[in-house]
Motif scaffolding. Structure first.
Motif, PDB file in Angstrom:
ATOM      1  N   LEU A  18      -0.706 -37.384  18.125  1.00 45.81           N
ATOM      2  CA  LEU A  18       0.058 -36.346  17.645  1.00 45.81           C
ATOM      3  C   LEU A  18       0.971 -35.529  18.649  1.00 45.81           C
ATOM      4  O   LEU A  18       2.085 -35.290  18.447  1.00 45.81           O
ATOM      5  N   GLY A  19       0.581 -35.270  19.580  1.00 44.30           N
ATOM      6  CA  GLY A  19       1.118 -34.706  20.789  1.00 44.30           C
ATOM      7  C   GLY A  19       0.547 -34.201  21.869  1.00 44.30           C
ATOM      8  O   GLY A  19      -0.707 -34.532  21.879  1.00 44.30           O
ATOM      9  N   ALA A  20       1.041 -33.656  23.148  1.00 45.31           N
ATOM     10  CA  ALA A  20       0.267 -33.496  24.174  1.00 45.31           C
ATOM     11  C   ALA A  20       1.046 -32.104  24.776  1.00 45.31           C
ATOM     12  O   ALA A  20       2.101 -32.036  24.694  1.00 45.31           O
ATOM     13  N   GLY A  21       0.201 -31.282  25.690  1.00 44.77           N
ATOM     14  CA  GLY A  21       0.554 -30.233  26.025  1.00 44.77           C
ATOM     15  C   GLY A  21      -0.137 -29.949  27.321  1.00 44.77           C
ATOM     16  O   GLY A  21      -1.050 -30.705  27.824  1.00 44.77           O
ATOM     17  N   GLY A  22      -0.078 -28.759  27.828  1.00 47.56           N
ATOM     18  CA  GLY A  22      -0.852 -28.389  29.148  1.00 47.56           C
ATOM     19  C   GLY A  22      -2.198 -28.167  29.033  1.00 47.56           C
ATOM     20  O   GLY A  22      -2.907 -28.393  29.933  1.00 47.56           O
ATOM     21  N   MET A  23      -2.829 -28.206  27.910  1.00 49.55           N
ATOM     22  CA  MET A  23      -4.270 -28.065  27.566  1.00 49.55           C
ATOM     23  C   MET A  23      -4.858 -29.128  26.768  1.00 49.55           C
ATOM     24  O   MET A  23      -5.883 -29.025  26.886  1.00 49.55           O
ATOM     25  N   VAL A  38      -8.707 -35.681  10.370  1.00 54.84           N
ATOM     26  CA  VAL A  38      -8.826 -34.775  11.126  1.00 54.84           C
ATOM     27  C   VAL A  38      -7.778 -34.604  12.263  1.00 54.84           C
ATOM     28  O   VAL A  38      -7.274 -35.611  12.590  1.00 54.84           O
ATOM     29  N   ALA A  39      -7.587 -33.399  12.943  1.00 55.11           N
ATOM     30  CA  ALA A  39      -6.827 -33.434  14.296  1.00 55.11           C
ATOM     31  C   ALA A  39      -8.260 -33.173  15.346  1.00 55.11           C
ATOM     32  O   ALA A  39      -9.123 -32.645  15.123  1.00 55.11           O
ATOM     33  N   LEU A  40      -7.715 -34.256  16.304  1.00 52.44           N
ATOM     34  CA  LEU A  40      -8.802 -34.066  17.570  1.00 52.44           C
ATOM     35  C   LEU A  40      -8.259 -33.920  18.725  1.00 52.44           C
ATOM     36  O   LEU A  40      -7.201 -34.647  19.218  1.00 52.44           O
ATOM     37  N   LYS A  41      -8.565 -32.867  19.288  1.00 50.00           N
ATOM     38  CA  LYS A  41      -7.965 -32.485  20.600  1.00 50.00           C
ATOM     39  C   LYS A  41      -9.033 -32.869  21.821  1.00 50.00           C
ATOM     40  O   LYS A  41     -10.206 -32.538  21.593  1.00 50.00           O
ATOM     41  N   THR A  63     -12.906 -19.115  20.575  1.00 45.81           N
ATOM     42  CA  THR A  63     -12.179 -18.212  20.030  1.00 45.81           C
ATOM     43  C   THR A  63     -11.395 -18.473  18.609  1.00 45.81           C
ATOM     44  O   THR A  63     -11.414 -17.492  17.940  1.00 45.81           O
ATOM     45  N   VAL A  64     -10.864 -19.583  18.407  1.00 45.04           N
ATOM     46  CA  VAL A  64     -10.265 -20.107  17.264  1.00 45.04           C
ATOM     47  C   VAL A  64     -11.287 -20.199  16.103  1.00 45.04           C
ATOM     48  O   VAL A  64     -11.196 -19.756  15.166  1.00 45.04           O
ATOM     49  N   ALA A  65     -12.443 -20.726  16.491  1.00 41.36           N
ATOM     50  CA  ALA A  65     -13.430 -20.741  15.466  1.00 41.36           C
ATOM     51  C   ALA A  65     -14.009 -19.504  14.975  1.00 41.36           C
ATOM     52  O   ALA A  65     -14.448 -19.438  13.889  1.00 41.36           O
ATOM     53  N   ALA A  66     -13.837 -18.319  15.797  1.00 43.94           N
ATOM     54  CA  ALA A  66     -14.355 -16.923  15.318  1.00 43.94           C
ATOM     55  C   ALA A  66     -13.065 -16.483  14.441  1.00 43.94           C
ATOM     56  O   ALA A  66     -13.553 -15.518  13.888  1.00 43.94           O
ATOM     57  N   LEU A  67     -11.930 -16.791  14.193  1.00 42.90           N
ATOM     58  CA  LEU A  67     -10.955 -16.504  13.465  1.00 42.90           C
ATOM     59  C   LEU A  67     -11.010 -16.994  12.075  1.00 42.90           C
ATOM     60  O   LEU A  67     -11.390 -18.359  11.947  1.00 42.90           O
ATOM     61  N   ASN A  68     -10.541 -16.058  11.099  1.00 46.08           N
ATOM     62  CA  ASN A  68     -10.940 -16.737   9.721  1.00 46.08           C
ATOM     63  C   ASN A  68      -9.607 -16.124   8.993  1.00 46.08           C
ATOM     64  O   ASN A  68      -9.440 -14.930   8.624  1.00 46.08           O
ATOM     65  N   HIS A  69      -8.512 -17.101   8.997  1.00 46.74           N
ATOM     66  CA  HIS A  69      -7.330 -16.773   8.423  1.00 46.74           C
ATOM     67  C   HIS A  69      -6.564 -17.941   7.617  1.00 46.74           C
ATOM     68  O   HIS A  69      -6.441 -18.931   8.298  1.00 46.74           O
ATOM     69  N   PRO A  70      -5.957 -17.865   6.637  1.00 44.66           N
ATOM     70  CA  PRO A  70      -5.303 -18.963   5.884  1.00 44.66           C
ATOM     71  C   PRO A  70      -4.199 -19.485   6.856  1.00 44.66           C
ATOM     72  O   PRO A  70      -3.953 -20.686   6.668  1.00 44.66           O
ATOM     73  N   ASN A  71      -3.525 -18.652   7.775  1.00 44.44           N
ATOM     74  CA  ASN A  71      -2.616 -19.322   8.488  1.00 44.44           C
ATOM     75  C   ASN A  71      -3.138 -19.718   9.907  1.00 44.44           C
ATOM     76  O   ASN A  71      -2.462 -19.989  10.764  1.00 44.44           O
ATOM     77  N   ILE A  72      -4.190 -19.874  10.021  1.00 48.39           N
ATOM     78  CA  ILE A  72      -4.979 -20.224  11.394  1.00 48.39           C
ATOM     79  C   ILE A  72      -5.994 -21.548  11.073  1.00 48.39           C
ATOM     80  O   ILE A  72      -6.799 -21.361  10.076  1.00 48.39           O
ATOM     81  N   ILE A  73      -5.843 -22.751  11.654  1.00 46.30           N
ATOM     82  CA  ILE A  73      -6.779 -23.786  11.476  1.00 46.30           C
ATOM     83  C   ILE A  73      -7.995 -23.526  11.606  1.00 46.30           C
ATOM     84  O   ILE A  73      -8.558 -22.644  12.318  1.00 46.30           O
ATOM     85  N   ASP A  93      -0.400 -31.766   7.878  1.00 53.69           N
ATOM     86  CA  ASP A  93       0.602 -32.422   7.986  1.00 53.69           C
ATOM     87  C   ASP A  93       1.876 -31.691   7.909  1.00 53.69           C
ATOM     88  O   ASP A  93       1.828 -30.527   7.100  1.00 53.69           O
ATOM     89  N   GLY A  94       2.815 -32.196   8.617  1.00 51.00           N
ATOM     90  CA  GLY A  94       3.986 -31.447   8.819  1.00 51.00           C
ATOM     91  C   GLY A  94       4.810 -31.587   9.805  1.00 51.00           C
ATOM     92  O   GLY A  94       4.281 -32.085  10.803  1.00 51.00           O
ATOM     93  N   GLN A  95       5.877 -30.814  10.108  1.00 53.20           N
ATOM     94  CA  GLN A  95       6.511 -31.114  11.264  1.00 53.20           C
ATOM     95  C   GLN A  95       6.277 -29.565  12.253  1.00 53.20           C
ATOM     96  O   GLN A  95       6.031 -28.646  11.715  1.00 53.20           O
TER      97      GLN A  95
END
Length: 140
Positions: A18-23, A38-41, A63-73, A93-95
């Motif tokens: 799907l993509g690559a970055g610095g992390m 699923v997405a696997l990083k 950090t991300v697992a501790a967040l709960n919001h509809p706009n955060i995966i 899915d999407g751009q």
């Protein structure tokens, strides 16, 4: 991208990059236990032995697992297979946001996208939780 289609990391089968970055590198994968995509990083092997990068990768997942919001995966799983650490999250899915034109209206009927005050809620939630890194597809 270092993983080929068909590669397995635990119960996850790589389908496509799907993509690559610095992390890390992000793949579309299949959870063979729950029969869903699923997405696997992953943290690539060349970085997996770097203690600082590995700690940042693990911190990002917590950090991300501790967040709960509809706009955060949502984070589904974390693990390591043959020295390759990975984070598994919901697949959206999407751009990628960076490729979307900025001068167009959102392609959704969700009223929160029409209300400019509602859009920054996920950013506000992540800042309150001291999230420094954001886990999002295409921008990982």
């Amino acid at each position: 991208m270092s993983l080929a289609a068909g590669t397995r990391l635990g119960p996850y089968e790589i389908l496509a990059p799907l993509g690559a970055g610095g992390m890390g590198e992000v793949y579309r994968a299949r959870d063979t236990r729950l029969k869903r995509e699923v997405a696997l990083k992953i943290l690539p092997r060349e970085f997996a032995t770097d203690a600082v990068r590995r700690q940042r990768f693990e911190s990002e997942a917590r950090t991300v697992a501790a967040l709960n919001h509809p706009n955060i995966i949502a984070i589904y799983d974390v693990g390591s297979e043959d020295g390759t650490p990975y984070i598994v999250s919901e697949l959206i899915d999407g751009q990628p946001l960076l490729r979307q034109p900025t001068n167009t209206a959102p392609a959704t009927d969700d009223p929160s996208f029409r209300n400019p005050r509602a859009r920054p809620q996920s950013t506000s939630v992540s800042r309150r939780r001291r999230a420094v890194s954001c886990l999002c597809h295409g921008g990982w």
